[in-house]
Write a protein that holds these residues in place. Sequence first.
Motif, PDB file in Angstrom:
ATOM      1  N   LEU A 119     -38.461  -3.092  -3.755  1.00  0.00           N
ATOM      2  CA  LEU A 119     -38.384  -3.885  -4.984  1.00  0.00           C
ATOM      3  C   LEU A 119     -38.517  -3.043  -6.246  1.00  0.00           C
ATOM      4  O   LEU A 119     -39.174  -2.009  -6.253  1.00  0.00           O
ATOM      5  CB  LEU A 119     -39.506  -4.932  -5.010  1.00  0.00           C
ATOM      6  N   ILE A 120     -37.895  -3.542  -7.318  1.00  0.00           N
ATOM      7  CA  ILE A 120     -38.130  -2.999  -8.668  1.00  0.00           C
ATOM      8  C   ILE A 120     -38.905  -4.078  -9.414  1.00  0.00           C
ATOM      9  O   ILE A 120     -38.502  -5.243  -9.430  1.00  0.00           O
ATOM     10  CB  ILE A 120     -36.801  -2.737  -9.412  1.00  0.00           C
ATOM     11  N   THR A 121     -40.010  -3.700 -10.025  1.00  0.00           N
ATOM     12  CA  THR A 121     -40.809  -4.653 -10.801  1.00  0.00           C
ATOM     13  C   THR A 121     -40.670  -4.303 -12.274  1.00  0.00           C
ATOM     14  O   THR A 121     -40.934  -3.170 -12.665  1.00  0.00           O
ATOM     15  CB  THR A 121     -42.297  -4.551 -10.409  1.00  0.00           C
ATOM     16  N   THR A 122     -40.261  -5.269 -13.107  1.00  0.00           N
ATOM     17  CA  THR A 122     -40.159  -4.976 -14.544  1.00  0.00           C
ATOM     18  C   THR A 122     -41.563  -4.961 -15.151  1.00  0.00           C
ATOM     19  O   THR A 122     -42.522  -5.414 -14.524  1.00  0.00           O
ATOM     20  CB  THR A 122     -39.291  -6.022 -15.273  1.00  0.00           C
ATOM     21  N   ALA A 123     -41.662  -4.455 -16.375  1.00  0.00           N
ATOM     22  CA  ALA A 123     -42.977  -4.344 -17.026  1.00  0.00           C
ATOM     23  C   ALA A 123     -43.608  -5.724 -17.136  1.00  0.00           C
ATOM     24  O   ALA A 123     -42.940  -6.681 -17.540  1.00  0.00           O
ATOM     25  CB  ALA A 123     -42.789  -3.743 -18.411  1.00  0.00           C
ATOM     26  N   PRO A 124     -44.901  -5.879 -16.769  1.00  0.00           N
ATOM     27  CA  PRO A 124     -45.532  -7.199 -16.843  1.00  0.00           C
ATOM     28  C   PRO A 124     -45.682  -7.666 -18.287  1.00  0.00           C
ATOM     29  O   PRO A 124     -45.911  -6.854 -19.179  1.00  0.00           O
ATOM     30  CB  PRO A 124     -46.908  -6.978 -16.181  1.00  0.00           C
ATOM     31  N   SER A 125     -45.519  -8.968 -18.500  1.00  0.00           N
ATOM     32  CA  SER A 125     -45.718  -9.523 -19.843  1.00  0.00           C
ATOM     33  C   SER A 125     -46.546 -10.791 -19.718  1.00  0.00           C
ATOM     34  O   SER A 125     -46.709 -11.332 -18.628  1.00  0.00           O
ATOM     35  CB  SER A 125     -44.371  -9.831 -20.499  1.00  0.00           C
ATOM     36  N   VAL A 126     -47.046 -11.267 -20.846  1.00  0.00           N
ATOM     37  CA  VAL A 126     -47.891 -12.471 -20.831  1.00  0.00           C
ATOM     38  C   VAL A 126     -47.134 -13.619 -21.490  1.00  0.00           C
ATOM     39  O   VAL A 126     -46.006 -13.447 -21.943  1.00  0.00           O
ATOM     40  CB  VAL A 126     -49.229 -12.200 -21.560  1.00  0.00           C
ATOM     41  N   VAL A 127     -47.750 -14.794 -21.544  1.00  0.00           N
ATOM     42  CA  VAL A 127     -47.091 -15.965 -22.132  1.00  0.00           C
ATOM     43  C   VAL A 127     -47.399 -16.012 -23.626  1.00  0.00           C
ATOM     44  O   VAL A 127     -48.564 -16.084 -24.019  1.00  0.00           O
ATOM     45  CB  VAL A 127     -47.602 -17.267 -21.475  1.00  0.00           C
ATOM     46  N   TYR A 128     -46.345 -15.951 -24.436  1.00  0.00           N
ATOM     47  CA  TYR A 128     -46.520 -16.044 -25.891  1.00  0.00           C
ATOM     48  C   TYR A 128     -46.164 -17.448 -26.341  1.00  0.00           C
ATOM     49  O   TYR A 128     -45.309 -18.107 -25.753  1.00  0.00           O
ATOM     50  CB  TYR A 128     -45.605 -15.043 -26.603  1.00  0.00           C
ATOM     51  N   LYS A 129     -46.810 -17.899 -27.407  1.00  0.00           N
ATOM     52  CA  LYS A 129     -46.460 -19.199 -27.994  1.00  0.00           C
ATOM     53  C   LYS A 129     -45.757 -18.928 -29.318  1.00  0.00           C
ATOM     54  O   LYS A 129     -46.287 -18.209 -30.166  1.00  0.00           O
ATOM     55  CB  LYS A 129     -47.718 -20.038 -28.222  1.00  0.00           C
TER      56      LYS A 129
END
Length: 605
Positions: free
Chosen positions: A366-376
């Motif tokens: 697998l390739i995992t993209t950079a983790p991100s969080v939930v923005y409002k």
Amino acid sequence: MTELSLIRNFSIIAHIDHGKSTLADRLIQQTGGLTAREMTSQVLDNMEIEKERGITIKAQTVRLDYTAKDGITYQLNLMDTPGHVDFAYEVSRSLAACEGALLVVDAAQGVEAQTLANVYQSIEHDHEIVPVINKIDLPAAEVDKVKAEIEEIIGLPADNAVLTSAKSGIGIDEVLEAVVTRIPPPKGDRSAPLKAMLVDSWYDPYLGVVILIRVIDGVIKKGQEIQFMAAGTKHLVDRVGCMRPKLEILTEIAAGEVGIITAQIKEVAQTRVGDTITDAKRPAAEPLPGFKEVQPVVFCGLFPTDAADFEKLRESISKLRLNDASFSFETESSAALGFGFRCGFLGLLHLEIIQERLTREFDLDLITTAPSVVYKLELSRSKTDDARSMELHNPADMPDVNRIDEIQEPWIEATIYCPDEYLGSILKLCQDRRGVQKQLTYVGGRAQLVYELPLNEVVFDFYDRLKSISRGYASFDYHQIGHRAGDLVKMSILVNGDPVDALSMIVHRGTAEARGRGMCERLKDLIPRHLFKIPIQAAIGGKVIARETIAAMRKDVTAKCYGGDISRKKKLLEKQKKGKARMREYGNVSIPQEAFIAALRMGEE
């Protein structure tokens, strides 16, 4: 049916690697739950990855019969809970199903951050907490110092703490006696309408979904029609039992007891942790308090290295979700990486575990993209629609900047414990990550730091950096404290003028330039040279903030000129220059998968 006064429900809470699972093993062995031949290490950690890393991922339960020194046989229900912050909600439900807890502290390491977080949860549930100091036979054990820490940090009297070594089997009888004498029996009315808490659930290929429950009031039997109050679904109970730690079929589970039921349910997603189970014909008046929907916190894209494996990845993720309903996934396509899935996780450890299980159990690369969080996002009013807010999970989906009034990012409150000598570098790390210091206190020779940090800065590599600068001695625990507005921008990476969606990220304006420069420098080393010059740029909107250029590979067109006039060479070089310009205009830059994997894996320098 066991008398309520003879039942003890308790959980073991501890920091990672303080000997929780080993103590559970010894308790099972001592009470004859398994014969010596059947014993393995970490009986309750049945996943290979749990045994390997020495952590508990899924809560497990076991019912033990213990004959105390007074000659009376008691029924002990032991809950082995996860220790990591990502699973804090599951821990809270496991603790709500108990009346007491064993607080296991390593005699060599003392009280750590996650011990503290789980103890406070336990105190909130009015538990009787029995301190257990483990690993007392280690040469580095400092029992008196740890007792002082328990009293100073947690505020629990530790003079009657049980001293054990779970590995050597020292003090196990004393632990069992402490459970019987110091933890109170459960309360409950067996004649009242059924009210049971759904503590956990997992998928069994033969039985369907197996549900772990703690009955608060009433009785649950085979053939009974039950109702899940939060989900609103009805099911018929076809099996009632308990784990000893092998499955034992029972006729009923009554108030005060912990057991398991099956009801021909196909998906774990239908059985939400913390839900209240009641009788469909004679329902309880109100559900148990404390239920909440589990929300993913960290998002990242999972793509197969080989595009032909997409269907295999879809199948594997669906199978894995049968056992873990706390992560979500939806199909996503990327121009650079092809088809894959956007997945949501409870935290970074959860992400790592899911990724590792997909790689191991389903043999996927697998390739995992950079983790991100939930923005409002607060969007401004336009002619077509009114002002509205939206949640952003993927930086590539960010709307036009002119439409955004405000971007809010999630913040956390982090508690860090570290030896005094590493304090300076940890303070600098938190400061670099836009942290706000709330508190700094000393306990013995260790500092306790409380910081407010943006979650976006933590998901990258904060934990790894913290461990490396403290040589593994710092412990870290956090909880979310809501969203706050910030000066955030979307940074795009352009290769030869084309944006690469898989590498776009949302960053704070103050750190954008450094992060953009780092990513461009790294891609310059990773992307192979072509026959034309390739510019790599980091841009915010239309403004380029960093640039690197990959030099062209050059064919020596003048090699065939043997002496002669210089104008002949100039003519050939001019012709080559035009061809290069045309090639750059129409040429495609092929970025190899290895370059993506390396760029995404390294996160940031």
